[in-house]
Scaffold this motif. Structure first.
Motif, mmCIF file in Angstrom:
data_model
loop_
_atom_site.group_PDB
_atom_site.id
_atom_site.type_symbol
_atom_site.label_atom_id
_atom_site.label_comp_id
_atom_site.label_asym_id
_atom_site.label_seq_id
_atom_site.Cartn_x
_atom_site.Cartn_y
_atom_site.Cartn_z
ATOM 1 N N UNK A 1 0.903 -1.113 0.051
ATOM 2 C CA UNK A 1 0.049 0.317 -0.054
ATOM 3 C C UNK A 1 0.776 0.896 0.170
ATOM 4 N N UNK A 2 1.977 1.572 0.891
ATOM 5 C CA UNK A 2 2.457 2.082 0.538
ATOM 6 C C UNK A 2 3.764 2.988 -0.393
ATOM 7 N N UNK A 3 4.556 1.956 -1.311
ATOM 8 C CA UNK A 3 4.713 1.889 -2.238
ATOM 9 C C UNK A 3 3.809 1.635 -3.687
ATOM 10 N N UNK A 4 2.238 2.035 -3.524
ATOM 11 C CA UNK A 4 1.679 2.384 -4.583
ATOM 12 C C UNK A 4 1.406 3.671 -4.440
ATOM 13 N N UNK B 1 -0.530 -1.935 -8.570
ATOM 14 C CA UNK B 1 -1.293 -1.606 -8.119
ATOM 15 C C UNK B 1 -2.103 -3.260 -7.855
ATOM 16 N N UNK B 2 -1.491 -3.618 -9.296
ATOM 17 C CA UNK B 2 -1.790 -5.064 -9.592
ATOM 18 C C UNK B 2 -1.319 -6.290 -8.346
ATOM 19 N N UNK B 3 0.186 -5.109 -7.704
ATOM 20 C CA UNK B 3 0.751 -6.373 -7.011
ATOM 21 C C UNK B 3 -0.033 -5.859 -5.541
ATOM 22 N N UNK B 4 -0.840 -4.357 -5.354
ATOM 23 C CA UNK B 4 -1.725 -5.151 -4.671
ATOM 24 C C UNK B 4 -3.089 -5.406 -4.870
ATOM 25 N N UNK B 5 -3.161 -5.964 -5.411
ATOM 26 C CA UNK B 5 -5.131 -6.580 -5.545
ATOM 27 C C UNK B 5 -4.466 -8.341 -5.718
ATOM 28 N N UNK B 6 -3.262 -8.542 -6.319
ATOM 29 C CA UNK B 6 -2.881 -9.599 -6.009
ATOM 30 C C UNK B 6 -2.213 -10.367 -4.479
ATOM 31 N N UNK C 1 -4.452 -15.206 -5.499
ATOM 32 C CA UNK C 1 -3.964 -15.764 -6.765
ATOM 33 C C UNK C 1 -2.671 -16.443 -6.938
ATOM 34 N N UNK C 2 -2.161 -16.703 -6.144
ATOM 35 C CA UNK C 2 -1.527 -18.037 -5.586
ATOM 36 C C UNK C 2 -0.071 -17.202 -5.133
ATOM 37 N N UNK C 3 0.772 -17.954 -4.474
ATOM 38 C CA UNK C 3 2.306 -17.517 -3.416
ATOM 39 C C UNK C 3 3.286 -16.959 -4.541
ATOM 40 N N UNK C 4 3.717 -17.571 -5.662
ATOM 41 C CA UNK C 4 4.567 -17.252 -7.016
ATOM 42 C C UNK C 4 4.761 -16.307 -7.320
ATOM 43 N N UNK C 5 2.771 -15.694 -7.168
ATOM 44 C CA UNK C 5 2.454 -14.437 -8.106
ATOM 45 C C UNK C 5 2.913 -13.302 -6.969
ATOM 46 N N UNK C 6 1.842 -13.499 -5.872
ATOM 47 C CA UNK C 6 2.017 -12.499 -5.104
ATOM 48 C C UNK C 6 4.212 -12.459 -4.627
ATOM 49 N N UNK C 7 4.788 -13.849 -4.669
ATOM 50 C CA UNK C 7 6.136 -13.532 -3.997
ATOM 51 C C UNK C 7 6.917 -12.331 -5.178
ATOM 52 N N UNK C 8 6.366 -13.093 -6.228
ATOM 53 C CA UNK C 8 7.353 -11.772 -7.088
ATOM 54 C C UNK C 8 6.848 -10.328 -7.486
ATOM 55 N N UNK C 9 5.496 -10.613 -7.164
ATOM 56 C CA UNK C 9 5.124 -8.716 -7.322
ATOM 57 C C UNK C 9 5.580 -8.139 -5.166
#
Length: 93
Positions: free
Chosen positions: A24-27, A54-59, A64-72
């Motif tokens: 949230x802070x980064x966005x 923003x997409x990372x915040x939604x993820x 959506x999955x741990x790997x996608x969350x880790x990437x964002x």
């Protein structure tokens, strides 16, 4: 008696909320800078960073999955460690 699984659950919940706060802070911080500042710093455009964060915040909020969350999460830390200091350095000049 101390239940190790309950402790693990509380630690994971704490980590989840901390990472949500970081994203949230980064966005929000990415929204505060002008597009010209991103260009002057030689970074990706404001639109690109706002979309990534923003997409990372939604993820983070929706499962959506741990790997996608880790990437964002890594993308948010890259923004905070590389892009934000470059943008703040422009304002000090």
């Amino acid at each position: 008696m101390l239940d190790i699984f309950a402790v693990q659950s509380y630690v994971m919940l704490l980590v989840t909320f901390v990472l949500l706060a970081v994203k949230i802070f980064a966005f929000v911080n990415s929204l505060l800078h002008s597009p010209q500042e991103y260009e002057a710093a030689g970074k990706l455009t404001k639109t690109a960073w706002c979309l990534i964060l923003g997409i990372g915040l939604v993820v983070q909020v929706l499962p959506f999955g741990l790997l996608l969350n880790l990437a964002f999460t890594i993308a948010a830390f890259v923004y905070l460690a590389d892009v934000r200091p470059a943008l703040l350095g422009l304002r000090r000049r």
